[in-house]
Design an enzyme around this catalytic site. Structure first.
Site, short mmCIF file in Angstrom:
data_model
loop_
_atom_site.label_atom_id
_atom_site.label_comp_id
_atom_site.label_asym_id
_atom_site.label_seq_id
_atom_site.Cartn_x
_atom_site.Cartn_y
_atom_site.Cartn_z
N SER A 355 0.84 -1.26 -0.02
CA SER A 355 0.10 0.02 0.00
C SER A 355 0.78 1.08 0.14
CB SER A 355 -0.93 0.04 1.29
OG SER A 355 -2.31 -0.05 0.86
N ASP A 366 11.60 4.97 -8.84
CA ASP A 366 11.47 5.59 -10.14
C ASP A 366 12.17 7.02 -10.26
OD1 ASP A 366 9.70 3.55 -10.89
OD2 ASP A 366 7.73 4.81 -10.55
N LYS A 380 -0.43 -4.14 -3.64
CA LYS A 380 -1.51 -3.47 -3.48
C LYS A 380 -1.76 -2.49 -4.30
CE LYS A 380 -5.41 -2.53 -0.24
NZ LYS A 380 -5.71 -1.15 -0.68
#
Length: 447
Positions: A355, A366, A380
């Site tokens: 989550s 990233d 999730k």
């Protein structure tokens, strides 16, 4: 989380969305969260009365979440309740029609006539069963109905105070059964010998294998000084333990300075109190001369969007943190202005990192500002909204996918670390050597 604003949810404190680990939220209603420097660009208003949740599991504490959680609000809007159509037969495509109402009455009559334990078939039990069954029919473990009692517990989730045993509950990725995804140090859960990965089979004699995280958390939590007996499955064998519930005050952020000026900072979940605790612990490490940092997100079930975006904004360069996209393709972005963060960093993750913790880990990966080490995260990548109802109950519904900074949808996939390394349980049990932590130190020493 439980399962704790938008839910990524992780686990509920058993006291996060293990994963309900929703995925899972204190101070939901009638509160406005100030998110002054994290500015989501909303392309469409989501509407008053909705509370998003980003948690994976449920904490067995005084409250529970996602996820997820467990189990958390992105923002908390002045509460607006959902009403009921005055003419339930008006919609031709509604499951609520004359035929279904008559069938429900027939089923209730059969229960009254034949069920062998009539004392358990109360009006309240049957009514709640209808509502829960409607939500369960979607086959989504993160879309659920909460009774007023369950919702009241949830609204206290992010207070940092739990009355329970000090563990996190999520859903096992393979079986869907409830599982302990985190054990808080020094708590009744640890003293009783419960372990991460234990499948929760029974609580005080009640079969829990088909329950969601909030239902299990409700059984585990309770008043201080009372006991709870839990039967778990561990490595193919059953283990039964009894724990005495306590009022547990557990910090969500801890830190220490390791050798070679490596700062170690662990976030156990993202609650309302977490950004302040993060600032305090991070400042201590900087003042002590930290030259590089290990951010430990292992077993972190998720938490509030407010918390994770605030913390992400203290590390990420300018741009997206993450974004959400609903069934109509409407996109909602969460951005940050850019932080003055320029020290080498390693992020530790595992299969119970879910989550909101995946949002942070994914954004760091990233943006290229840290190296992820460990094992594949939980996966999730969906968002829930929480809708309070007029009678004190609430429903939580999955409403969108979320994507990492670079547009990755990690739902049911997770995030692959830059360096995959399984945790050596035998080594840790032998002499407390954490091989993943040692690898993180090695990487930072080479920079």
């Amino acid at each position: 989380m439980n399962e704790k604003e938008y839910q990524t949810s992780g686990n509920m404190p058993a006291g996060q969305n293990g994963p309900d680990t929703q995925q899972d939220a204190a101070q939901y209603a009638n509160t406005v969260q100030d998110n002054s420097y994290v500015k989501p660009r909303r392309h469409r208003r989501s509407g008053a009365g909705k509370i998003g949740i980003f948690a994976l599991g449920v904490a067995v504490g005084i409250a529970f979440l996602a996820v997820a959680a467990h189990f958390f609000p992105v923002r908390t809007i002045a509460e607006q309740t959902i009403g009921v159509d005055s003419d339930p037969m008006s919609a031709s495509d509604s499951a609520l029609n004359q035929e279904s109402i008559e069938k429900l009455k027939l089923l209730e009559d059969c229960i009254r006539e034949y069920y062998y334990e009539p004392e358990t078939a109360t009006v309240e039990t049957l009514e709640n069963g209808m509502y829960k069954g409607l939500m369960d029919s979607l086959g989504d473990p993160y879309t659920v109905y909460y009774t007023p009692e369950e919702y009241n517990s949830m609204t206290e989730e992010t207070s940092g105070v739990y009355k329970g045993i000090g563990a996190y509950i999520g859903l096992d990725t393979k079986t869907g059964a409830p599982v302990f995804t985190g054990i808080m140090p020094g708590t009744p859960a640890e003293k009783a010998g419960l372990m991460v990965g234990d499948i929760i089979c029974e609580v005080d004699g009640t079969d829990t294998l088909s329950m969601d995280t909030s239902e299990v958390a409700n059984l585990v939590k309770g008043e201080e000084g009372t006991t709870v007996t839990i039967k778990v499955s561990r490595d193919g064998e059953y283990v039964t333990v009894t724990a005495t519930r306590e009022t547990i005050n557990v910090p969500t952020v801890t830190s220490e300075m390791l050798d070679n000026q490596i700062g170690y900072l662990k976030i156990s979940q993202f609650d309302d109190v977490t950004p302040g605790q993060f600032d305090e612990e991070y400042s201590k490490l900087k003042a002590a001369g930290m030259k590089s940092m290990i951010l430990d997100l292992r077993d972190n079930p998720g938490g509030t969007v407010t918390a994770v975006t605030q913390i992400a904004s203290e590390m990420l360069p300018e741009g997206l943190i993450f974004y959400m996209e609903d069934k109509n393709g409407e996109r909602e972005e969460y951005t940050c202005p850019g932080a003055d963060f320029n020290i080498p960093m390693v992020v530790l993750v595992n299969g119970y990192s879910a989550s909101a913790s995946e949002i942070l880990a994914g954004a760091i990966q990233d943006a290229g500002i840290g190296t992820l080490v460990g094992t594949q995260t939980y996966g999730k990548g969906i968002v829930q909204n929480l809708y309070p109802l007029g009678d004190g109950s609430a429903i939580k519904i999955t409403i969108a996918d979320y994507y990492t900074r670079n547009g990755r949808n990690i739902h049911k996939v997770g995030i692959e670390p830059d360096q995959v390394l399984e945790f050596d349980k035998d080594l840790y049990e032998k002499d407390k050597t954490d091989n993943q932590l040692e690898k993180a130190k090695e990487i930072l020493m080479s920079k």
